[in-house]
Design a protein around this motif. Structure first.
Motif, PDB file in Angstrom:
ATOM      1  N   ARG A   1      69.533 130.210  88.348  1.00 42.14           N
ATOM      2  CA  ARG A   1      68.608 131.668  88.318  1.00 42.14           C
ATOM      3  C   ARG A   1      68.120 132.340  89.504  1.00 42.14           C
ATOM      4  O   ARG A   1      67.978 133.578  89.586  1.00 42.14           O
ATOM      5  N   ALA A   2      67.127 131.396  90.258  1.00 43.02           N
ATOM      6  CA  ALA A   2      66.273 131.889  91.045  1.00 43.02           C
ATOM      7  C   ALA A   2      66.643 131.829  92.044  1.00 43.02           C
ATOM      8  O   ALA A   2      65.971 133.104  93.214  1.00 43.02           O
TER       9      ALA A   2
ATOM     10  N   GLU B   1      70.404 124.953  85.693  1.00 44.61           N
ATOM     11  CA  GLU B   1      70.045 126.483  85.657  1.00 44.61           C
ATOM     12  C   GLU B   1      68.412 127.035  86.185  1.00 44.61           C
ATOM     13  O   GLU B   1      69.007 128.494  86.619  1.00 44.61           O
ATOM     14  N   HIS B   2      67.393 126.954  85.908  1.00 47.43           N
ATOM     15  CA  HIS B   2      66.223 127.719  86.940  1.00 47.43           C
ATOM     16  C   HIS B   2      66.412 127.260  88.254  1.00 47.43           C
ATOM     17  O   HIS B   2      66.296 128.616  88.932  1.00 47.43           O
TER      18      HIS B   2
ATOM     19  N   ASN C   1      66.086 121.134  85.785  1.00 47.41           N
ATOM     20  CA  ASN C   1      66.835 122.330  86.529  1.00 47.41           C
ATOM     21  C   ASN C   1      67.523 123.012  87.465  1.00 47.41           C
ATOM     22  O   ASN C   1      67.238 123.552  87.512  1.00 47.41           O
TER      23      ASN C   1
ATOM     24  N   SER D   1      71.808 126.146  93.602  1.00 50.60           N
ATOM     25  CA  SER D   1      71.257 125.269  93.085  1.00 50.60           C
ATOM     26  C   SER D   1      71.094 123.749  93.864  1.00 50.60           C
ATOM     27  O   SER D   1      70.743 122.547  93.630  1.00 50.60           O
TER      28      SER D   1
ATOM     29  N   VAL E   1      61.445 120.898  90.452  1.00 50.55           N
ATOM     30  CA  VAL E   1      62.552 121.201  90.337  1.00 50.55           C
ATOM     31  C   VAL E   1      63.487 119.753  90.854  1.00 50.55           C
ATOM     32  O   VAL E   1      64.778 120.159  90.823  1.00 50.55           O
TER      33      VAL E   1
END
Length: 548
Positions: A227-228, A223-224, A221, A105, A271
């Motif tokens: 994960r990605a 966490e998004h 964003n 992140s 993001v």
């Protein structure tokens, strides 16, 4: 005149650099990738991480290149076995103090250097602080992770105390919210005594952008992205978001400063927003709106397809159908009522290029000059006044000029709230010794920083400014040579002004405005006698006939 450039030698290569340039900057511009974690070109030198050490002929020991200016004929060794071993040792030492590695992140410059010096297998290999290369674990009293801010998170376990965030907050944004608490190995970065959420931090995110480890990261964003992108292939060394996140440069759509954004786009969604370093007008700076206020882009209320109203209801249509329908209606109106029955209304949120094309369309395709846009409501009076007084309706200085002004006079303008990035240049100028005069009936944040704060009664600005002009004329603080050369009417016009302002004695100004003579005179002196001065006006002046 002394030559502005000099020559030095780095690892056998002749390098040209401007006088006063720091050695690390000159070396990097010449292709020598000297490592560092505390240095940033926008900040004053710190020398905290010591990774930028070099050898300089004639200087004792190992020298930090981030705090050493180039000199004519300087001979520098940037890379040899001893220097690289020392840098590896320094990084290993930091690994006993702080966690290393990114979860995808954020970028981790610390991890990138540890990978470069073969201390970790991957930047994605998250590792808690530990005894490294035979060095013992460094004891510390880390505070708990601070998630109290609505926009950022601080993890002291990842902090290497490089002080970039402290200096970014103070030197770049001019806020001074972030500091250091406690002492020695127990010292830690903090925003006030009550955590980030309870501090005066306004969420501009300069500290996040300049943090080299991910101790300070954005909340939105995260966490998004984790994960990605939290896979071994997710983060590519040198990229702030990831190899799979697309980077798009854009212009902030909020105020008129026009800050340049670098947007990270993942799966079709924005993001992250960073300021673009080294590009004007913001040079990497952003405010909380520019950095975190992009969620409207993905609002479910936004139109994604054209709509055509039929029988009182909208229906979705293709772009071809919508454009054909609009064009036929425009042509029909023009043929029946004439070109002046049409008009165009544009937006200051559009780029200059977009607005140019729009006015061209209205004038050529419609055949009319019936053209308007939203900012006329705000600044039509400003444009008229500047055309009459200066011959140009645009600002006569750049935003960066505020940093070098001898005196800034702010009138009817709450710049810190309305144009925060412009305000950072004013604050940098004040830090260099510039002076500030604020004219506003109400308190604004710059009132606390002003040398003089004048609070005229509402609607009495004209009398106040006439009184200041009278003082400047009587004290001889007017450059008559400039007036004679550059002002229409020359000295005769100056005499007309002198006669017009003569009734506005200090006593009369105090009676009308409620501003005392001492403050009025000091404000005039600061503005009129500075080597270069700037006036920053705003809505307080442009929204009514008599000002603030």
């Amino acid at each position: 005149m002394q030559n502005d450039e000099l020559s030095l030698n780095i690892d056998g290569k002749t390098v040209r650099a401007k006088r006063g340039t720091l050695l690390i900057q000159a070396a990097r511009e010449a292709g020598f990738d000297i490592p560092s974690l505390c240095w940033h070109r926008k900040l004053s030198p710190t020398g905290a991480c010591r990774l930028c050490i070099v050898k300089v002929e004639g200087m004792r020991g190992l020298v930090t290149s981030c705090s050493t200016a180039v000199e004519e004929g300087m001979k520098v060794i940037a890379f040899d076995e001893e220097l690289e071993d020392e840098r590896r040792f320094l990084l290993a030492s930091l690994m006993t103090e702080a966690d290393v590695g990114s979860d995808g992140s954020h970028r981790d410059e610390f991890a990138e250097l540890c990978l470069r010096y073969n201390l970790i297998p991957s930047v994605m290999s998250q590792r808690a602080k530990a005894a490294t290369e035979g060095l013992p674990l460094t004891p510390s009293a880390y505070t708990a992770k601070d998630d109290s801010s609505p926009v950022l998170s601080f993890d002291p376990a990842k902090c290497i105390k490089c002080f970039r965030c402290v200096k970014a907050c103070d030197e770049v944004q001019g806020k001074g919210v972030i500091g250091v608490l406690d002492r020695g190995v127990d010292s830690y970065i903090a925003a006030g005594l009550d955590g980030w959420g309870g501090s005066e931090c306004d969420g501009c995110g300069e500290c996040v952008q300049l943090c080299p480890t991910g101790a300070l990261v954005e909340k939105p964003n995260r966490e998004h992205m984790r994960r990605a992108l939290g896979s071994p292939d997710g983060a590519k060394s040198g990229d702030r978001a990831s190899a799979t996140a697309r980077r798009v440069q854009s212009t902030c759509s909020y105020c008129g400063v026009g800050c340049q954004l670098s947007l990270s786009v993942l799966d079709g969604r924005i993001v992250r927003a960073d300021g673009v370093e080294g590009v004007l007008p913001n040079d990497g700076r952003l405010c909380v709106k520019g950095r975190f206020g992009y969620d409207y882009v993905h609002s479910p209320d936004r139109l994604t397809v054209p709509l055509i109203k039929e029988n009182g209801r909208f229906r979705e249509a293709s772009w071809d159908e919508a454009l054909d329908t609009a064009a036929k209606a425009f042509v029909a109106i023009k043929e029946k009522y004439g070109a002046d029955a049409l008009a165009g209304y544009s937006s200051a949120k559009c780029s200059n290029e977009d607005n140019y094309l729009f006015q061209k369309f209205v004038r050529v395709a419609f055949g009319t000059n019936n053209l308007d846009y939203c900012t006329r409501l705000c600044h039509a009076s400003t444009v008229t006044a500047m055309l009459k007084a200066l011959g140009d309706a645009a600002a006569t200085n750049s935003i960066q000029d505020y940093e070098n002004a001898g005196c800034v006079l702010i009138i009817g303008n709450n710049m810190i709230d309305t144009h925060p990035v412009t305000a950072t240049y004013v604050k940098r100028g004040l830090a260099k010794g510039g002076r500030l005069v604020v004219i506003d009936p109400r308190w604004t944040p710059f009132a606390d920083k002003a040398d003089v704060w004048l609070q005229p009664r509402l609607g009495t600005d004209v009398a106040l400014l006439n009184g200041m002009a009278r003082i400047a004329l009587r004290e001889g603080w007017v450059n008559e040579g400039f007036v004679e050369r550059r002002v229409a009417g020359g000295l005769a016009a100056l005499e007309e002004l002198r006669a017009a302002v003569e009734p506005y004695t200090p006593a009369e100004v105090e009676r009308v405005c409620g501003v005392g003579e001492a403050k009025l005179r000091e404000a005039t002196r600061l503005y009129a006698t500075a080597e270069n001065s700037i006036i920053a006006t705003g809505m307080g002046m442009s929204q009514q006939a008599v000002g603030t």
